[in-house]
Enzyme design. Sequence first.
Site, PDB file in Angstrom:
ATOM      1  N   GLU A  40      16.495  23.879  15.054  1.00  0.00           N
ATOM      2  CA  GLU A  40      17.697  23.256  15.621  1.00  0.00           C
ATOM      3  C   GLU A  40      17.540  22.905  17.098  1.00  0.00           C
ATOM      4  O   GLU A  40      17.972  21.850  17.539  1.00  0.00           O
ATOM      5  CB  GLU A  40      18.884  24.210  15.448  1.00  0.00           C
ATOM      6  CG  GLU A  40      19.297  24.347  13.997  1.00  0.00           C
ATOM      7  CD  GLU A  40      20.144  25.586  13.740  1.00  0.00           C
ATOM      8  OE1 GLU A  40      19.585  26.686  13.667  1.00  0.00           O
ATOM      9  OE2 GLU A  40      21.363  25.438  13.597  1.00  0.00           O
ATOM     10  N   HIS A  84      26.310  23.542  11.058  1.00  0.00           N
ATOM     11  CA  HIS A  84      24.840  23.654  10.910  1.00  0.00           C
ATOM     12  C   HIS A  84      24.212  22.264  10.751  1.00  0.00           C
ATOM     13  O   HIS A  84      23.140  22.135  10.158  1.00  0.00           O
ATOM     14  CB  HIS A  84      24.441  24.474   9.657  1.00  0.00           C
ATOM     15  CG  HIS A  84      24.771  25.931   9.710  1.00  0.00           C
ATOM     16  ND1 HIS A  84      25.202  26.614   8.601  1.00  0.00           N
ATOM     17  CD2 HIS A  84      24.706  26.830  10.716  1.00  0.00           C
ATOM     18  CE1 HIS A  84      25.396  27.891   8.914  1.00  0.00           C
ATOM     19  NE2 HIS A  84      25.103  28.045  10.198  1.00  0.00           N
ATOM     20  N   ARG A  93      31.432  36.649   6.153  1.00  0.00           N
ATOM     21  CA  ARG A  93      32.479  35.705   5.733  1.00  0.00           C
ATOM     22  C   ARG A  93      32.532  35.598   4.220  1.00  0.00           C
ATOM     23  O   ARG A  93      31.492  35.584   3.555  1.00  0.00           O
ATOM     24  CB  ARG A  93      32.221  34.311   6.305  1.00  0.00           C
ATOM     25  CG  ARG A  93      32.307  34.231   7.802  1.00  0.00           C
ATOM     26  CD  ARG A  93      32.242  32.759   8.240  1.00  0.00           C
ATOM     27  NE  ARG A  93      32.021  32.655   9.667  1.00  0.00           N
ATOM     28  CZ  ARG A  93      30.971  32.048  10.225  1.00  0.00           C
ATOM     29  NH1 ARG A  93      30.053  31.461   9.470  1.00  0.00           N
ATOM     30  NH2 ARG A  93      30.843  32.003  11.522  1.00  0.00           N
ATOM     31  N   ASN A 115      22.723  26.926  24.775  1.00  0.00           N
ATOM     32  CA  ASN A 115      23.671  27.250  23.711  1.00  0.00           C
ATOM     33  C   ASN A 115      24.564  28.380  24.233  1.00  0.00           C
ATOM     34  O   ASN A 115      24.109  29.512  24.357  1.00  0.00           O
ATOM     35  CB  ASN A 115      22.893  27.688  22.468  1.00  0.00           C
ATOM     36  CG  ASN A 115      23.801  27.970  21.283  1.00  0.00           C
ATOM     37  OD1 ASN A 115      25.031  27.961  21.407  1.00  0.00           O
ATOM     38  ND2 ASN A 115      23.201  28.240  20.145  1.00  0.00           N
ATOM     39  N   ARG A 120      24.305  22.541  22.827  1.00  0.00           N
ATOM     40  CA  ARG A 120      24.819  22.648  21.468  1.00  0.00           C
ATOM     41  C   ARG A 120      26.341  22.747  21.560  1.00  0.00           C
ATOM     42  O   ARG A 120      26.870  23.616  22.249  1.00  0.00           O
ATOM     43  CB  ARG A 120      24.265  23.897  20.799  1.00  0.00           C
ATOM     44  CG  ARG A 120      24.872  24.074  19.438  1.00  0.00           C
ATOM     45  CD  ARG A 120      24.432  25.341  18.781  1.00  0.00           C
ATOM     46  NE  ARG A 120      25.073  25.402  17.477  1.00  0.00           N
ATOM     47  CZ  ARG A 120      25.377  26.548  16.873  1.00  0.00           C
ATOM     48  NH1 ARG A 120      25.117  27.699  17.457  1.00  0.00           N
ATOM     49  NH2 ARG A 120      25.946  26.536  15.700  1.00  0.00           N
TER      50      ARG A 120
END
Length: 409
Positions: A390, A183, A247, A7, A94
Amino acid sequence: MVVLVVNCGSSSLKYILYDMRTETVAATGLIERIGGGGDQHAVVHHRPTDKDRVDYESSIEDHYAAVQETVKLLTTGEGKVLNHLDEIDAVGHRVVHGGEAFCSAVLINEPVIKAIEACVSLAPLHNPPNLLGIRACMAALPGKPQVAVFDTAFHQTMPRRAYLYALPYELYERHGIRRYGFHGTSHYYVARRAAEMLTQMGRDGAHARIVTCHLGNGCSMSAVADGVCVDTSMGMTPLEGLVMGTRSGDIDPAIIPFLEEKLGKTGAEIERMLNRESGLLGLSGTSNDMRDVSEAARNGHEGARAAVDVFCYRVRKYIGAYAAAMGGLDAVVFTAGIGENSPELRERILMGLSFLGLDVDPERNRSGRGDRVISTPESRAAAFVIRTQEELVIARETLEACKQAVAAG
Ligand code: ADP
């Protein structure tokens, strides 16, 4: 089969080495501050399972050098877990944005790289480092199959009514402006696990209507019916939807020109504010970390209380919206840092949802470990806490893409 999951961020590389015969982790690691230049060295953390951890600083000038360092750590020295590089069978990457081009994992070749490059304008911060990692692994591990697993892929099943924005249609056609969602590997994994757990409870897991809540630094929710995603809260970028660490999530878009005029800010400055200075941090004025914000709220800090209130209310509102979108609710799943670890927030989010057939069991919610049910035995809809995995999904899909490629000859 041994699969290396990679990743890549703009200045970091995370890796996990899996032995896929047993689906166990052989080693994990993180290389930070790649390409710092000058006196700034990269920081390397290598965590072999059952061996001492290895930490040091070193000059690592780019992602290619970082992949070479990873290979060195895995195959030599105190922390080695492989005798030879050849023991790695495949590499899974990823990749954040696959646009409309990818609805599942793919074996990487030049046309695939071109298609990922074509998505750079949609994810300018994420796809370029992902591509750097892919190129670096192709160079450092020549001949090994490389597979791309996309954050957006699981959401590609959304119907048009869920992914279109009510903007001039040509913006979608010409510029790909639509909801993509992120996600995806996490929502996919926990939705499937929830379906399994429902089946074990004697319910119809395969045809369940499940709302998945991934509440970490980034937060998003998905509506999953009959195993496929039908809506999700993040949009063309990860900015839309829930309140996150920094955010804003959903806001009235007219706030942007208003701020341009009132504060004399540029679009880029406002975008930065919405991505980096808003959310829990912006509302609380204290921290972007939910542990700190919850603690401050418990101590009566007004900003922190407002942040927690808005955070929980937004999640609740989306649960209701997705139950309506799917025509009912069979399960709600909590995952990621906040979702897995904060009984207090789970309870606040779920309290008073009896009208949807969901009754949280305060005792089960506060105790227990691992993947578990936190609703009462009588609750018509179930609530689960499920640890997201994940990287394991990326490793599984990497293996699957390799098998399919072999089968296709
Ligand atoms: P990332 O999105 O970076 O993978 P995580 O899934 O690790 O992030 O989630 C990080 C968030 O989880 C942080 O806001 C952190 O405060 C929060 N968190 C972790 N443990 C707890 C806890 N016990 N209570 C509340 N929040 C927690």
